[in-house]
Design a protein around this motif. Structure first.
Motif, PDB file in Angstrom:
ATOM      1  N   GLU A   2      20.616  17.379  -2.670  1.00  0.00           N
ATOM      2  CA  GLU A   2      20.201  16.357  -3.636  1.00  0.00           C
ATOM      3  C   GLU A   2      20.232  16.913  -5.052  1.00  0.00           C
ATOM      4  O   GLU A   2      19.866  18.070  -5.290  1.00  0.00           O
ATOM      5  N   GLU A  40      10.981   9.190  -7.201  1.00  0.00           N
ATOM      6  CA  GLU A  40      11.989   9.639  -6.235  1.00  0.00           C
ATOM      7  C   GLU A  40      11.422   9.655  -4.817  1.00  0.00           C
ATOM      8  O   GLU A  40      12.127   9.319  -3.852  1.00  0.00           O
ATOM      9  N   PRO A  72      10.061   5.279  -3.870  1.00  0.00           N
ATOM     10  CA  PRO A  72      10.910   4.302  -4.585  1.00  0.00           C
ATOM     11  C   PRO A  72      10.411   2.875  -4.480  1.00  0.00           C
ATOM     12  O   PRO A  72      10.774   2.028  -5.295  1.00  0.00           O
ATOM     13  N   ARG A 120      18.299  15.889  -8.300  1.00  0.00           N
ATOM     14  CA  ARG A 120      17.183  15.031  -8.724  1.00  0.00           C
ATOM     15  C   ARG A 120      17.170  14.884 -10.251  1.00  0.00           C
ATOM     16  O   ARG A 120      17.250  15.882 -10.970  1.00  0.00           O
ATOM     17  N   ARG A 169      17.805   1.133  -5.765  1.00  0.00           N
ATOM     18  CA  ARG A 169      16.943   0.190  -5.040  1.00  0.00           C
ATOM     19  C   ARG A 169      17.388  -1.223  -5.366  1.00  0.00           C
ATOM     20  O   ARG A 169      17.553  -1.580  -6.528  1.00  0.00           O
ATOM     21  N   TRP A 188      16.095   2.652   3.177  1.00  0.00           N
ATOM     22  CA  TRP A 188      16.135   3.679   2.132  1.00  0.00           C
ATOM     23  C   TRP A 188      15.784   5.044   2.725  1.00  0.00           C
ATOM     24  O   TRP A 188      16.489   6.041   2.494  1.00  0.00           O
ATOM     25  N   CYS A 212      25.106   7.921  -5.443  1.00  0.00           N
ATOM     26  CA  CYS A 212      23.919   7.620  -6.275  1.00  0.00           C
ATOM     27  C   CYS A 212      23.215   6.427  -5.636  1.00  0.00           C
ATOM     28  O   CYS A 212      23.813   5.361  -5.449  1.00  0.00           O
ATOM     29  N   LEU A 213      21.959   6.637  -5.309  1.00  0.00           N
ATOM     30  CA  LEU A 213      21.202   5.595  -4.612  1.00  0.00           C
ATOM     31  C   LEU A 213      20.430   4.730  -5.600  1.00  0.00           C
ATOM     32  O   LEU A 213      19.783   5.236  -6.538  1.00  0.00           O
ATOM     33  N   ILE A 247      19.564  11.216  -6.874  1.00  0.00           N
ATOM     34  CA  ILE A 247      18.415  10.324  -6.718  1.00  0.00           C
ATOM     35  C   ILE A 247      17.554  10.374  -7.977  1.00  0.00           C
ATOM     36  O   ILE A 247      17.572  11.356  -8.725  1.00  0.00           O
ATOM     37  N   VAL A 274      23.901  13.952  -3.289  1.00  0.00           N
ATOM     38  CA  VAL A 274      23.142  12.701  -3.428  1.00  0.00           C
ATOM     39  C   VAL A 274      22.368  12.761  -4.742  1.00  0.00           C
ATOM     40  O   VAL A 274      21.548  13.674  -4.951  1.00  0.00           O
ATOM     41  N   ARG A 277      18.435   8.247   3.091  1.00  0.00           N
ATOM     42  CA  ARG A 277      18.183   9.513   2.409  1.00  0.00           C
ATOM     43  C   ARG A 277      18.153  10.667   3.417  1.00  0.00           C
ATOM     44  O   ARG A 277      18.693  11.750   3.165  1.00  0.00           O
TER      45      ARG A 277
END
Length: 702
Positions: free
Chosen positions: A43, A193, A196, A45, A121, A30, A118-119, A83, A81, A34
């Motif tokens: 990014e 963020e 994570p 957010r 977990r 991760w 889009c990240l 996040i 990105v 990033r």
């Protein structure tokens, strides 16, 4: 796909730029991914898009803001990105979470010719929803739904359990109670963020009007009232506490943030510790809400196996009846478990025993049917009511139990067995007399002993003894009216306990009849005569209160206080002005003469002459007749005085608590005690005891 494979793919200039959803396992992958995108673009957010403090925007609104942000920050050739989605989704219901994923799919489908990622977990239930919503094969084939695997990372069961954030909604008036460590929605999202992989509970405090926010997950705890607030922050789940008390908890909790609420309130109410000793004093000092808080605290911090713990945990005890329950509740546990009676005593005395006087009387009433051995240890606070009850029990039992002496020091002092009379016969007589007086009875044997008692020839006249000191300018006189020789053991032992020196003690003979009129004490220097003490005589005639009929035990309680409360303080005061103080009395008195009459052991003596008799204990002599054997004639021959406990046929009432005027030893013998600043008198019994110890030690050494 592995991380390095993915990065090579994105770097490939032939790869088509498009929006992607990338699922990454926690850990280094991760962080590395990033960092990879930070070098290639910028990014967006979620935390920057949520500025609300009282509500959470739903998915449609969020993705509208995402698109607006991308439009505002549009820079040619740079990747985007997104996040913060995992933290945002954790707040939503399953329905809204699915709606957010559908909105995400719409966002993916809407982007063309631009790299946007889009990240997410991996390892939680969101991954399942993603696979379900992005079920069309084109997303996998087009590499728009990608999962990056870290071969060195393995999920444990503990890591699969997500920490659920707590969302608290409190009224505007309670915002001031919120600890600084709590989050807003924005602070929470920003934390997630940056961290994570964090599994801890995050508390989000939102000022609202006290209603639940719609659309949030059932796993997200919403606190909408003061009680819930106190429960979550301070672990207080007590329906007995009022709203005012809970408000007090929140106020103090904010001030002492970082400490437990028990630590805060222990410091507030019991800064010196010693909870069991100070409990009643603190409880009495507090009012209303503070009193309620003290009781709540006591239920949680009362020492194990203590008397206090028994009381606060007893069914039916609450803040309203705790004070009385603490005193009266001992009736439930009369067995004195490891000094619990002493614990109760210390607390009552520390709070001022007068505050417990009424409830002590209620305790006494509730235990009337219990044995003295069980109740006496709890009658230890020194109140007149307790002491009267102890003496009543002695009368009922017909004996003074050792436990009574243990809790009533004046009784122990009165009955002490020091050898002070210098005559074995007198020692035995007065020892038995005192025991019978405390037990409130007289036996037929002692009735006969008093009738036939003979005054030892060694006993001198009081007036003669006083003449040895009459001309001593360093000696003052204190006359204690009606303090007979029975009080000599108590007088000497209490004087030693209070470090008042004694030069010598003697027993002397008063004049017959044993009334003040016939025992006026001459002392040549008025300046060396301290004010007389009349309290004994007042009790003898009137009891503890004039014109009131009181139980005999109450009169005894008052009499047992005279030496410590009046006689010895007067002596101590005299010793500040004179080298010595001589204490004596005009006459004594007899309690047993009254008891003998009440128990019908004594009889009324009859005479044939018609002379009026003005006293129960003596009369004018009759010239034509000799003195009857039941009477003793005075030296001048003017009066006949009753021996023993019989009485004369006096007309009318007037009998007091005790009688005097007669010829019993307790009526005619009085003490003569010389107190001094440096006196070191020790009764013979004590001396003998010391000698025995010395001999014992010498034998051992030999």
């Amino acid at each position: 796909m592995k991380l390095n494979e993915y990065c090579e793919y994105i770097r490939n200039p032939l790869a088509e730029a498009k929006a992607r959803v990338v699922i990454v396992t926690p850990g280094e992958s991760w962080t590395a991914l990033r960092r990879f995108y930070q070098e290639r673009g910028f990014e967006v957010r979620i935390s920057d898009l949520v500025m609300e403090s009282a509500w959470l925007p739903m998915p449609e609104e969020i993705f509208g803001r995402v698109n607006n942000s991308m439009t505002e920050k549009k820079t040619s050739g740079k990747d985007v990105v997104l996040i913060g989605m995992p933290g945002y989704l954790a707040l939503l219901t399953d329905e809204n979470k699915r709606a957010a994923i559908y909105a995400l799919r719409g966002w993916v489908d809407s982007i063309h010719g631009r790299e946007a990622v889009c990240l997410f977990r991996g390892g939680d239930d969101t991954e399942l929803i993603l696979k379900d919503v992005f079920i069309n094969p084109r997303y996998r084939q087009g590499r728009q739904l990608i999962k990056i695997r870290d071969e060195n990372f393995i999920f444990t069961e503990a890591e699969r359990i997500d920490g659920s954030p707590e969302v608290m909604l409190v009224g505007e008036d309670l915002v001031s109670f919120i600890p600084e460590a709590c989050d807003t929605f924005q602070k929470y999202l920003r934390f997630m963020e940056e961290h994570p992989n964090d599994e801890s509970v995050r508390r989000i405090v939102v000022a609202s009007e006290g209603h639940q926010l719609p659309g949030l997950s059932a796993d997200v705890r919403q606190v909408v009232c003061l009680r819930d607030f106190a429960c979550v922050f301070y672990d207080i789940d007590d329906g007995e506490l009022s709203e005012d008390a809970i408000l007090r908890v929140c106020e103090k909790g904010k001030e002492g943030y970082g400490k437990t609420i028990l630590e805060i309130f222990k410091k507030l109410f019991f800064p010196e510790g010693e909870i069991t000793k100070n409990v009643l004093r603190i409880f009495d000092k507090c009012k209303d809400t503070e009193r309620e808080m003290v009781f709540w605290l006591l239920k949680r911090v009362a020492p194990k196996e203590s008397y206090l713990e028994r009381i606060v945990k007893h069914e039916g005890i609450g803040v309203d009846n705790f004070r009385s329950g603490y005193v009266i509740g001992a009736a439930q546990w009369l067995e004195n478990v490891e000094g619990q009676a002493e614990e109760r005593r210390y607390a009552i005395l520390e709070a001022d025993v007068k505050m417990s006087a009424a409830t002590i009387r209620q305790f006494i009433t509730s235990c009337l049917d219990e044995s003295t051995s069980r109740v006496a240890p709890w009658l230890n606070c020194g109140t007149d009511a307790e002491r009267a009850e102890l003496l009543r029990r002695c009368r009922e039992d017909g004996i003074v139990a050792n436990i009574v002496k243990d809790v009533y020091p004046e009784v122990e002092a009165y009955l002490n067995r020091d050898f002070v009379f210098e005559d074995q016969t007198l020692e035995e007589y007065f020892r038995e007399y005192r025991e019978l007086k405390m037990a409130g009875r007289v036996t037929a044997e002692f009735y006969e002993k008093a009738l036939h008692a003979v005054l030892p020839t060694s006993v001198q006249s009081r007036n003669k003894l006083l003449q040895n000191y009459a001309s001593d300018d360093g000696c003052a006189l204190l006359v204690v009216d009606a303090m007979g020789a029975e009080w000599l053991p108590m007088l000497t032992v209490l004087a030693r306990q209070r470090n008042i020196g004694i030069d010598s003690i003697s027993v002397s003979q008063a004049c017959l009849p044993t009334t003040t009129f016939f025992n006026k004490i001459h002392w040549p220097d008025v300046a060396r005569r301290l004010p007389d003490i009349k309290r004994f005589d007042n009790i003898v005639h009137n009891g503890v209160e004039a014109h009131e009929t009181r139980p005999a035990e109450e009169n005894l309680v008052a009499a047992l206080k005279v030496i410590d409360d009046e006689v010895l303080p007067r002596v101590a005061e005299g010793l500040t002005l004179f080298e010595r103080v001589l204490v004596t009395a005009d006459h004594g008195s007899s309690r047993l003469s009254v008891l003998a009459w009440q128990s019908k052991l004594a009889r009324t003596l009859s005479f044939e002459d018609s002379m009026e008799i003005a006293d129960w204990r003596y009369r004018k002599s009759v010239e034509q007749e000799g003195c009857p054997p039941e009477l003793e004639e005075t030296l001048e021959g003017e009066h006949w005085v009753v021996r023993g406990y019989n009485r004369l046929p006096k007309k009318g009432g007037g009998q007091g608590f005790e009688l005097h005027g007669g010829a019993t030893l307790e009526e005619r013998l009085v003490p003569v005690v010389i107190f001094s600043k440096a006196g070191d008198f020790v009764p013979r019994a004590k001396v003998a005891e010391k000698r025995a110890q010395i001999v014992e030690k010498d034998d051992f050494d030999l």
